[in-house]
Design a protein around this motif. Sequence first.
Motif, PDB file in Angstrom:
ATOM      1  N   HIS A 246     -32.468 -46.981  -5.317  1.00 52.41           N
ATOM      2  CA  HIS A 246     -31.604 -45.985  -5.944  1.00 52.41           C
ATOM      3  C   HIS A 246     -30.315 -46.613  -6.467  1.00 52.41           C
ATOM      4  CE1 HIS A 246     -33.436 -42.126  -4.014  1.00 52.41           C
ATOM      5  NE2 HIS A 246     -34.349 -42.970  -4.431  1.00 52.41           N
ATOM      6  N   LEU A 247     -29.865 -47.688  -5.832  1.00 52.57           N
ATOM      7  CA  LEU A 247     -28.660 -48.375  -6.319  1.00 52.57           C
ATOM      8  C   LEU A 247     -29.027 -49.501  -7.272  1.00 52.57           C
ATOM      9  CD1 LEU A 247     -25.595 -48.870  -6.264  1.00 52.57           C
ATOM     10  CD2 LEU A 247     -25.980 -50.397  -4.329  1.00 52.57           C
ATOM     11  N   PHE A 248     -29.790 -50.473  -6.766  1.00 51.43           N
ATOM     12  CA  PHE A 248     -30.100 -51.653  -7.573  1.00 51.43           C
ATOM     13  C   PHE A 248     -30.985 -51.289  -8.766  1.00 51.43           C
ATOM     14  CE2 PHE A 248     -29.219 -53.562  -3.375  1.00 51.43           C
ATOM     15  CZ  PHE A 248     -28.196 -54.403  -3.747  1.00 51.43           C
ATOM     16  N   GLY A 249     -31.922 -50.377  -8.542  1.00 54.93           N
ATOM     17  CA  GLY A 249     -32.783 -49.972  -9.649  1.00 54.93           C
ATOM     18  C   GLY A 249     -31.999 -49.273 -10.741  1.00 54.93           C
ATOM     19  N   ALA A 250     -31.094 -48.375 -10.341  1.00 58.06           N
ATOM     20  CA  ALA A 250     -30.290 -47.648 -11.330  1.00 58.06           C
ATOM     21  C   ALA A 250     -29.384 -48.595 -12.106  1.00 58.06           C
ATOM     22  CB  ALA A 250     -29.462 -46.571 -10.637  1.00 58.06           C
ATOM     23  N   LEU A 251     -28.698 -49.511 -11.367  1.00 53.67           N
ATOM     24  CA  LEU A 251     -27.844 -50.489 -12.053  1.00 53.67           C
ATOM     25  C   LEU A 251     -28.662 -51.397 -12.954  1.00 53.67           C
ATOM     26  CD1 LEU A 251     -25.384 -51.514  -9.185  1.00 53.67           C
ATOM     27  CD2 LEU A 251     -24.871 -50.125 -11.207  1.00 53.67           C
ATOM     28  N   GLY A 252     -29.850 -51.787 -12.480  1.00 55.65           N
ATOM     29  CA  GLY A 252     -30.710 -52.664 -13.274  1.00 55.65           C
ATOM     30  C   GLY A 252     -31.155 -52.011 -14.565  1.00 55.65           C
ATOM     31  N   VAL A 253     -31.573 -50.755 -14.477  1.00 54.32           N
ATOM     32  CA  VAL A 253     -31.996 -50.019 -15.685  1.00 54.32           C
ATOM     33  C   VAL A 253     -30.826 -49.859 -16.651  1.00 54.32           C
ATOM     34  CG1 VAL A 253     -32.774 -47.777 -16.526  1.00 54.32           C
ATOM     35  CG2 VAL A 253     -33.899 -48.822 -14.551  1.00 54.32           C
ATOM     36  N   LEU A 254     -29.646 -49.547 -16.101  1.00 54.48           N
ATOM     37  CA  LEU A 254     -28.468 -49.393 -16.955  1.00 54.48           C
ATOM     38  C   LEU A 254     -28.147 -50.681 -17.707  1.00 54.48           C
ATOM     39  CD1 LEU A 254     -26.041 -47.728 -17.923  1.00 54.48           C
ATOM     40  CD2 LEU A 254     -24.803 -48.518 -15.885  1.00 54.48           C
ATOM     41  N   MET A 255     -28.102 -51.804 -16.967  1.00 55.17           N
ATOM     42  CA  MET A 255     -27.809 -53.090 -17.613  1.00 55.17           C
ATOM     43  C   MET A 255     -28.874 -53.454 -18.645  1.00 55.17           C
ATOM     44  SD  MET A 255     -24.939 -54.280 -16.529  1.00 55.17           S
ATOM     45  CE  MET A 255     -25.062 -55.992 -17.043  1.00 55.17           C
ATOM     46  N   PHE A 256     -30.132 -53.208 -18.300  1.00 53.46           N
ATOM     47  CA  PHE A 256     -31.207 -53.552 -19.234  1.00 53.46           C
ATOM     48  C   PHE A 256     -31.102 -52.709 -20.509  1.00 53.46           C
ATOM     49  CE2 PHE A 256     -35.405 -53.479 -21.078  1.00 53.46           C
ATOM     50  CZ  PHE A 256     -35.828 -54.798 -20.948  1.00 53.46           C
TER      51      PHE A 256
ATOM     52  N   ALA B 298     -27.320 -59.269 -20.354  1.00 55.20           N
ATOM     53  CA  ALA B 298     -27.440 -57.926 -19.786  1.00 55.20           C
ATOM     54  C   ALA B 298     -28.877 -57.622 -19.389  1.00 55.20           C
ATOM     55  CB  ALA B 298     -26.932 -56.882 -20.785  1.00 55.20           C
ATOM     56  N   MET B 299     -29.835 -58.010 -20.232  1.00 51.94           N
ATOM     57  CA  MET B 299     -31.235 -57.744 -19.897  1.00 51.94           C
ATOM     58  C   MET B 299     -31.708 -58.599 -18.722  1.00 51.94           C
ATOM     59  SD  MET B 299     -33.291 -56.894 -23.426  1.00 51.94           S
ATOM     60  CE  MET B 299     -32.746 -58.315 -24.381  1.00 51.94           C
ATOM     61  N   VAL B 300     -31.243 -59.849 -18.652  1.00 53.14           N
ATOM     62  CA  VAL B 300     -31.611 -60.706 -17.517  1.00 53.14           C
ATOM     63  C   VAL B 300     -31.031 -60.154 -16.210  1.00 53.14           C
ATOM     64  CG1 VAL B 300     -31.265 -62.985 -16.479  1.00 53.14           C
ATOM     65  CG2 VAL B 300     -31.910 -62.802 -18.883  1.00 53.14           C
ATOM     66  N   ILE B 301     -29.731 -59.781 -16.228  1.00 53.81           N
ATOM     67  CA  ILE B 301     -29.094 -59.223 -15.027  1.00 53.81           C
ATOM     68  C   ILE B 301     -29.764 -57.902 -14.641  1.00 53.81           C
ATOM     69  CG2 ILE B 301     -26.968 -58.204 -14.111  1.00 53.81           C
ATOM     70  CD1 ILE B 301     -25.401 -60.253 -15.732  1.00 53.81           C
ATOM     71  N   GLY B 302     -30.070 -57.084 -15.625  1.00 55.78           N
ATOM     72  CA  GLY B 302     -30.742 -55.816 -15.347  1.00 55.78           C
ATOM     73  C   GLY B 302     -32.084 -56.026 -14.669  1.00 55.78           C
ATOM     74  N   THR B 303     -32.844 -56.985 -15.167  1.00 56.77           N
ATOM     75  CA  THR B 303     -34.149 -57.287 -14.560  1.00 56.77           C
ATOM     76  C   THR B 303     -33.990 -57.782 -13.130  1.00 56.77           C
ATOM     77  OG1 THR B 303     -35.032 -57.859 -16.739  1.00 56.77           O
ATOM     78  CG2 THR B 303     -36.251 -58.648 -14.815  1.00 56.77           C
ATOM     79  N   GLN B 304     -32.984 -58.645 -12.900  1.00 56.23           N
ATOM     80  CA  GLN B 304     -32.749 -59.159 -11.547  1.00 56.23           C
ATOM     81  C   GLN B 304     -32.339 -58.064 -10.577  1.00 56.23           C
ATOM     82  OE1 GLN B 304     -29.872 -62.254 -12.453  1.00 56.23           O
ATOM     83  NE2 GLN B 304     -31.439 -63.855 -12.340  1.00 56.23           N
TER      84      GLN B 304
ATOM     85  N   PHE C  34     -33.062 -54.885 -10.808  1.00 54.50           N
ATOM     86  CA  PHE C  34     -34.233 -54.050 -10.559  1.00 54.50           C
ATOM     87  C   PHE C  34     -35.170 -54.714  -9.557  1.00 54.50           C
ATOM     88  CE2 PHE C  34     -38.416 -52.294 -11.339  1.00 54.50           C
ATOM     89  CZ  PHE C  34     -38.155 -50.945 -11.473  1.00 54.50           C
ATOM     90  N   LEU C  35     -35.368 -56.017  -9.713  1.00 55.12           N
ATOM     91  CA  LEU C  35     -36.219 -56.747  -8.770  1.00 55.12           C
ATOM     92  C   LEU C  35     -35.610 -56.773  -7.367  1.00 55.12           C
ATOM     93  CD1 LEU C  35     -37.418 -59.774 -10.948  1.00 55.12           C
ATOM     94  CD2 LEU C  35     -38.791 -57.854 -10.108  1.00 55.12           C
ATOM     95  N   ALA C  36     -34.264 -56.860  -7.287  1.00 56.14           N
ATOM     96  CA  ALA C  36     -33.602 -56.830  -5.980  1.00 56.14           C
ATOM     97  C   ALA C  36     -33.878 -55.501  -5.279  1.00 56.14           C
ATOM     98  CB  ALA C  36     -32.100 -57.037  -6.141  1.00 56.14           C
TER      99      ALA C  36
END
Length: 319
Positions: free
Chosen positions: A234-244, A280-286, A288-290
């Motif tokens: 809910h945290l890392f996934g949301a931040l990851g999607v936003l960054m991506f 941004a896309m690389v950080i977002g993917t990371q 989300f994976l976290a």
Amino acid sequence: MQLSIVIPLLNEEESLKELHDWIVSVMQANHFSYEILFVDDGSTDSSWSIISELSKQNPSVKGIHFLRNFGKSQALHAGFKAVSGDVIITMDADLQDNPEEIPELYHMITNEGYELVSGWKKKRYDSIVFKNTPSKLFNWAARRTSGVLLHDFNCGLKAYAHDVVKNIEVSGEMHRYIPVLAKNAGFSKIGEKVVQHQARKYGKTKFGMERFINGFLDLLTIWFVSRFGKRPMHLFGALGVLMFLIGFGFAIYLGIDKLFINKFGRLITDRPQFYISLIAMVIGTQLFLAGFLGEILIRSKKEEKRYIVSEEINTALLQ
């Protein structure tokens, strides 16, 4: 049994006999049925020998001895696991907590409906610069972050209903935040009582300024765990999607600009938006994976042994 008194300790040989006698006098004066559980957190002095002698004189004395120093949280965890009283009292072994407070704490749990009552050392006999002021700042931050409105999270003198100690996990250095752990577990009837603070009679304090630094870090940890510990996605996934999406938006912009607007302009790789998009896309993917890996770890983790008990008196943790 009405009362279980859990006393974590480390190298407190001078105070144990006096503390025991003081507690027993209070128990007898109020006709409580009780047990006193000393949890020796790897003392290197004669503390364990004194506890052993006290148990021979008083069958209500019990003891747990750690193989080495594992920390106060682990000592409390072991103590909570072993006790059986209707109300559990925790207090320090250095005689700075007054056993005369126990009857009123007991009645606040049994008669006033509280599930947890925390002591508040309103008047302290500690250094103003090195303990009192940092403690006030720490408690202010804990109140604002946790929503538990207590003045003194660090006070070792607390009272708990039996169900509370059996349903919370005290690990790491989270003993300061037991009221927060209790609240997160669903125990909302948390109260506070002004208690008398005794000047330290023997030895030196085992805690320095670093405990406040560690306390603030633990506060951030418990804030995060209480909100996202069971759902890291809910945290890392949301931040990851936003960054991506930010990175992908820049990529779309660059593509449209290059294909339809500035066909003969500078190369895409010469534009700063390209690197913003890529990063941004690389950080977002990371991120989300976290979150994804966090979810996997939560579902697959096994209970680990956090301390080793070497000896016991009248308890059954080793069985």
